[in-house]
Design an enzyme around this catalytic site. Sequence first.
Site, PDB file in Angstrom:
ATOM      1  N   HIS A 242       0.855  -1.190   0.000  1.00 41.90           N
ATOM      2  CA  HIS A 242       0.000   0.000   0.000  1.00 41.90           C
ATOM      3  C   HIS A 242       0.892   1.242   0.000  1.00 41.90           C
ATOM      4  O   HIS A 242       1.938   1.260   0.639  1.00 41.90           O
ATOM      5  CB  HIS A 242      -0.882  -0.010   1.255  1.00 41.90           C
ATOM      6  CG  HIS A 242      -1.945   1.036   1.261  1.00 41.90           C
ATOM      7  ND1 HIS A 242      -1.701   2.344   1.612  1.00 41.90           N
ATOM      8  CD2 HIS A 242      -3.261   0.965   0.941  1.00 41.90           C
ATOM      9  CE1 HIS A 242      -2.829   3.030   1.513  1.00 41.90           C
ATOM     10  NE2 HIS A 242      -3.788   2.222   1.108  1.00 41.90           N
TER      11      HIS A 242
ATOM     12  N   CYS B  95      -3.672   2.609  -4.670  1.00 46.51           N
ATOM     13  CA  CYS B  95      -4.667   3.408  -3.951  1.00 46.51           C
ATOM     14  C   CYS B  95      -4.733   4.787  -4.603  1.00 46.51           C
ATOM     15  O   CYS B  95      -3.792   5.580  -4.493  1.00 46.51           O
ATOM     16  CB  CYS B  95      -4.301   3.498  -2.479  1.00 46.51           C
ATOM     17  SG  CYS B  95      -5.425   4.551  -1.547  1.00 46.51           S
TER      18      CYS B  95
ATOM     19  N   HIS C 182      -7.526   0.215  -4.393  1.00 46.49           N
ATOM     20  CA  HIS C 182      -8.359   1.013  -3.490  1.00 46.49           C
ATOM     21  C   HIS C 182      -8.831   2.216  -4.293  1.00 46.49           C
ATOM     22  O   HIS C 182      -7.999   3.009  -4.745  1.00 46.49           O
ATOM     23  CB  HIS C 182      -7.538   1.567  -2.319  1.00 46.49           C
ATOM     24  CG  HIS C 182      -7.204   0.561  -1.267  1.00 46.49           C
ATOM     25  ND1 HIS C 182      -6.507   0.905  -0.132  1.00 46.49           N
ATOM     26  CD2 HIS C 182      -7.496  -0.750  -1.162  1.00 46.49           C
ATOM     27  CE1 HIS C 182      -6.369  -0.172   0.629  1.00 46.49           C
ATOM     28  NE2 HIS C 182      -6.956  -1.187   0.025  1.00 46.49           N
TER      29      HIS C 182
ATOM     30  N   ASP D 129     -12.823   2.764  -1.346  1.00 44.50           N
ATOM     31  CA  ASP D 129     -12.089   3.064  -0.122  1.00 44.50           C
ATOM     32  C   ASP D 129     -12.920   4.050   0.686  1.00 44.50           C
ATOM     33  O   ASP D 129     -14.119   4.142   0.479  1.00 44.50           O
ATOM     34  CB  ASP D 129     -10.694   3.586  -0.510  1.00 44.50           C
ATOM     35  CG  ASP D 129      -9.678   3.430   0.597  1.00 44.50           C
ATOM     36  OD1 ASP D 129     -10.032   2.912   1.657  1.00 44.50           O
ATOM     37  OD2 ASP D 129      -8.526   3.835   0.394  1.00 44.50           O
ATOM     38  N   HIS D 130     -12.301   4.790   1.555  1.00 43.36           N
ATOM     39  CA  HIS D 130     -13.020   5.674   2.483  1.00 43.36           C
ATOM     40  C   HIS D 130     -14.259   6.311   1.885  1.00 43.36           C
ATOM     41  O   HIS D 130     -14.238   6.815   0.767  1.00 43.36           O
ATOM     42  CB  HIS D 130     -12.112   6.817   2.935  1.00 43.36           C
ATOM     43  CG  HIS D 130     -10.836   6.342   3.486  1.00 43.36           C
ATOM     44  ND1 HIS D 130      -9.779   7.168   3.729  1.00 43.36           N
ATOM     45  CD2 HIS D 130     -10.422   5.110   3.848  1.00 43.36           C
ATOM     46  CE1 HIS D 130      -8.781   6.472   4.208  1.00 43.36           C
ATOM     47  NE2 HIS D 130      -9.145   5.217   4.285  1.00 43.36           N
TER      48      HIS D 130
ATOM     49  N   TYR E 124     -15.086   4.454   7.162  1.00 41.26           N
ATOM     50  CA  TYR E 124     -15.526   3.081   6.906  1.00 41.26           C
ATOM     51  C   TYR E 124     -16.975   2.806   7.285  1.00 41.26           C
ATOM     52  O   TYR E 124     -17.300   1.742   7.779  1.00 41.26           O
ATOM     53  CB  TYR E 124     -14.564   2.086   7.571  1.00 41.26           C
ATOM     54  CG  TYR E 124     -13.274   1.968   6.797  1.00 41.26           C
ATOM     55  CD1 TYR E 124     -13.200   1.192   5.650  1.00 41.26           C
ATOM     56  CD2 TYR E 124     -12.129   2.673   7.178  1.00 41.26           C
ATOM     57  CE1 TYR E 124     -12.030   1.105   4.912  1.00 41.26           C
ATOM     58  CE2 TYR E 124     -10.950   2.596   6.451  1.00 41.26           C
ATOM     59  CZ  TYR E 124     -10.922   1.799   5.315  1.00 41.26           C
ATOM     60  OH  TYR E 124      -9.768   1.711   4.582  1.00 41.26           O
TER      61      TYR E 124
HETATM   62  C1  DNO Z   1      -6.711   3.105   5.233  1.00 44.43           C
HETATM   63  C2  DNO Z   1      -6.080   1.931   4.646  1.00 44.43           C
HETATM   64  C3  DNO Z   1      -4.718   1.665   5.218  1.00 44.43           C
HETATM   65  C4  DNO Z   1      -4.236   0.322   4.714  1.00 44.43           C
HETATM   66  C5  DNO Z   1      -2.855  -0.026   5.158  1.00 44.43           C
HETATM   67  C6  DNO Z   1      -2.374  -1.204   4.374  1.00 44.43           C
HETATM   68  O1  DNO Z   1      -7.867   3.285   5.114  1.00 44.43           O
HETATM   69  O2  DNO Z   1      -6.045   2.045   3.279  1.00 44.43           O
HETATM   70  O3  DNO Z   1      -4.789   1.657   6.607  1.00 44.43           O
HETATM   71  O4  DNO Z   1      -5.081  -0.661   5.176  1.00 44.43           O
HETATM   72  O5  DNO Z   1      -1.976   1.006   5.015  1.00 44.43           O
HETATM   73  O6  DNO Z   1      -1.368  -1.839   5.055  1.00 44.43           O
END
Ligand code: DNO
Length: 347
Positions: free
Chosen positions: A198, A236, A263, A308-309, A322
């Site tokens: 990531h 991401c 992501h 993602d978020h 989340y």
């Molecule tokens: C946040 C996530 C990160 C991710 C880590 C992967 O929302 O994208 O916390 O899980 O960095 O190791």
Amino acid sequence: MEMSFRWYGDDDPVTLENIRQIPGMKGIVSAIYDIPAGEVWPYEKIVELKNKVESKELRLNVIESVPVHEDIKMGLETRMKWIENYKQTLRNLAKADIRTVCYNFMPVFDWTRSALDAPLEDGSHSLLYDEEKIKHLDPLSGELELPGWDLSYQTEDLRKVIEKYQSITEEDLMDHLIFFLKEVIPVAEEENVRLAIHPDDPPWSIFGLPRVMINEENVVRMLKEVDSTHNGLTFCTGSYGANPDNDLFSMIEAAKGRIHFVHARNITWTGTKSFQETSHLTSDGSVDMVNVMKKLKEAGFKGPIRPDHGRMIWGEEGRPGYGLYDRALGAAYLNGILDTLTIAKEG
Ligand code: DNO
């Protein structure tokens, strides 16, 4: 692509039943949360998690994350013990037929924000990163709001770890990452597990700590130095995209065949090294989500992708970034883009 959703386990207010009702949802991205960083994940616990997910007709397709012990990131002599443990965890995951493992190599802090509930114009709330605020914030003071990740250090340990990092340069950190990969990737190959690093979030140094997974140059270097398809990326969009200098299209091209997990999230640049998270829509943020999806598809990416978020909308309260609602809208939007791309291609 396999539409997936992050689930934090039994403590998550968002349930597997909720997730299953999102159209097109196939995969669950999760982890075992009660094992201290560095310890081996027992096979039985992995299977227990997998069975729970499968009992709801979903597939546990990604582990996010297997944390990397700080000694490995710092390059300490004690790292070998933790590396051996990591290899064993990969073997146990492979035995349970889990093929994608996400991890990060950020010193001490995972993703960092200056506010977890900043208002947006439409009355919703989202995560915000303001460089000026972070610059003046002492991570040891306890003022730092910890977004969804757990910091297992006591203040004193934290002080010591941060001090130790003062003599570790970005070059050192990159060396430690490559050392780690040279050790674990042969096991990942043997077991057919894809590792997906990531990016650092945000993709620049914070609190004087080095950060390396920040731009195309470093990504390409890391992929080349350990040149195996099993050594890949979690792409991401919101993390790399937080820096306007990162050209996401060029990065996808450069990492073709080595992106194992995506992501998808959007942000709006609000100033130098500052941004706020928005809905997933291209029109709402600085990331051109439609064309990023198109580029990923053209680059042959077929793996797991998750919204993602999300923002907090409709009065939902929960884990920052989340909640259920906005991530579900994100999934629906991404599915719409992907369906359209598929139909357009088929004519
Ligand atoms: C946040 C996530 C990160 C991710 C880590 C992967 O929302 O994208 O916390 O899980 O960095 O190791």
